[in-house]
Design an enzyme around this catalytic site. Structure first.
Site, PDB file in Angstrom:
ATOM      1  N   LYS A  86       0.852  -1.202   0.000  1.00  0.00           N
ATOM      2  CA  LYS A  86       0.000   0.000   0.000  1.00  0.00           C
ATOM      3  C   LYS A  86       0.881   1.244   0.000  1.00  0.00           C
ATOM      4  O   LYS A  86       1.670   1.460   0.920  1.00  0.00           O
ATOM      5  CB  LYS A  86      -0.912   0.012   1.231  1.00  0.00           C
ATOM      6  CG  LYS A  86      -2.030  -1.013   1.143  1.00  0.00           C
ATOM      7  CD  LYS A  86      -2.867  -1.021   2.404  1.00  0.00           C
ATOM      8  CE  LYS A  86      -3.743   0.184   2.534  1.00  0.00           C
ATOM      9  NZ  LYS A  86      -4.564   0.097   3.776  1.00  0.00           N
TER      10      LYS A  86
HETATM   11  C1  E4P Z   1      -7.724   1.225   3.953  1.00  0.00           C
HETATM   12  O1  E4P Z   1      -6.978   1.250   2.969  1.00  0.00           O
HETATM   13  C2  E4P Z   1      -7.701   2.349   4.901  1.00  0.00           C
HETATM   14  O2  E4P Z   1      -6.448   2.345   5.506  1.00  0.00           O
HETATM   15  C3  E4P Z   1      -8.772   2.251   5.947  1.00  0.00           C
HETATM   16  O3  E4P Z   1      -9.896   1.587   5.485  1.00  0.00           O
HETATM   17  C4  E4P Z   1      -9.158   3.592   6.533  1.00  0.00           C
HETATM   18  O4  E4P Z   1     -10.297   3.412   7.337  1.00  0.00           O
HETATM   19  P1  E4P Z   1     -10.737   4.474   8.434  1.00  0.00           P
HETATM   20  O5  E4P Z   1     -11.142   5.720   7.710  1.00  0.00           O
HETATM   21  O6  E4P Z   1     -11.885   3.822   9.129  1.00  0.00           O
HETATM   22  O7  E4P Z   1      -9.563   4.689   9.313  1.00  0.00           O
END
Ligand code: E4P
Length: 225
Positions: A86
C-alpha cells in the site's frame, strides 16, 4: 466484488475466515498500532491464517520513493508474493508505484480522497486504488459517488486498476458498491457482521425449529428421524 477484512485483530480474522466468504486482509499503520505488537509478528500470524495465496495488503511508512521501494522489498520478502504494497498516492508515491510495477510487485494505491489521485494511480499501474468512503463524506464530498466515478474512469480509459473501496461506516454502503460492480471493498469486522445481522432472520429460523420439534420431538433434526 471482493470482500476484504480491514483489520489486524488475529482472533477476529480467524473467526471471519471460518464463517464468511472473504478474500483477504488489508492493514494500515493505525490498524497495526492497535495490536500493540511487533508489526511483522502480527502480519506473519495473519498470513498463516489466510494462507500464502490470499491477498494481504501492507502499507509503507516512508515519505520518499526510495524508502517506499526499500520497505516494499522487505515486506514482500517477509510476507510473500501475494502481498500488496500500500503506497499513499502522493508525488513520491506515484514514483514508487511506477518502479514497483516495473518489477512486478503488487501495488495498492492508498489514501485516495479524489478521483484525480485515483486517475494518476491508475496511470502509474497500481493494481488497486483505495478511496476512503467515510473520510471523503466527512470532508463534505460524497464517498460512494467518488468510488463509482473512479470505477468508471478506470473502465472508460482501459486502465486495469480496480477500485478497492475503504473506510466504511455501514453495510449499506458496501452493498451499494457491490451493486455498481466495483472490484473490492475492505471492511472492518463489525461492518462485515453487519451484512448479516438481522433479527428477522433469527426469529424465522427459530420458528422453523419450533414447528419441526412440535412434529417430531425436542432436539430432533433431519439427521435423527
Ligand atoms: C484502507 O486502505 C484504509 O487504511 C482504511 O480503510 C481507513 O479506514 P478508516 O477511515 O476507518 O480509518
Amino acid at each position: 466484488m471482493k470482500l476484504i477484512i480491514d483489520d489486524a485483530n488475529v482472533e477476529a480474522i480467524k473467526a471471519l475466515y471460518e464463517y464468511y466468504p472473504v478474500d483477504g486482509v488489508t492493514t494500515n499503520p493505525s490498524i497495526l498500532a492497535k495490536s500493540g505488537r511487533n508489526p511483522y509478528d502480527v502480519l506473519g500470524e495473519i498470513r498463516g491464517i489466510i494462507g500464502p495465496d490470499a491477498e494481504l495488503h501492507v502499507q509503507v511508512i516512508s515519505k520518499d520513493a526510495e524508502g517506499m521501494i526499500k520497505e516494499a522489498q522487505v515486506i514482500r520478502e517477509k510476507l510473500g508474493e501475494k502481498t500488496y504494497i500500500k503506497i499513499p498516492t502522493t508525488r513520491e508515491g506515484l514514483k514508487a508505484m511506477k518502479a514497483l510495477k516495473k518489477n512486478g510487485i503488487n501495488v495498492t494505491a492508498t489514501a485516495i480522497y479524489t478521483a484525480q489521485q485515483a486517475f494518476l494511480a491508475g496511470k502509474a499501474g497500481a493494481d488497486y486504488a483505495a478511496p476512503y468512503i467515510n473520510r471523503i463524506d466527512n470532508l463534505g464530498a460524497n464517498g460512494i459517488a467518488t468510488a463509482k466515478k473512479i470505477h468508471d474512469i478506470f473502465r472508460l480509459n482501459n486502465l486495469p486498476t480496480s477500485v478497492l473501496a475503504a473506510s466504511f461506516k455501514n453495510s449499506q454502503q458496501v452493498l451499494e458498491l457491490a451493486e455498481y460492480g466495483v472490484g473490492a471493498a475492505t471492511v472492518s469486522a463489525d461492518v462485515i457482521e453487519g451484512l448479516l445481522k438481522n433479527e428477522v432472520v433469527s426469529s424465522a429460523v427459530d420458528a422453523f425449529i419450533a414447528d419441526f420439534e412440535g412434529l417430531v420431538g425436542e432436539g430432533m433434526t433431519m439427521a435423527d428421524c
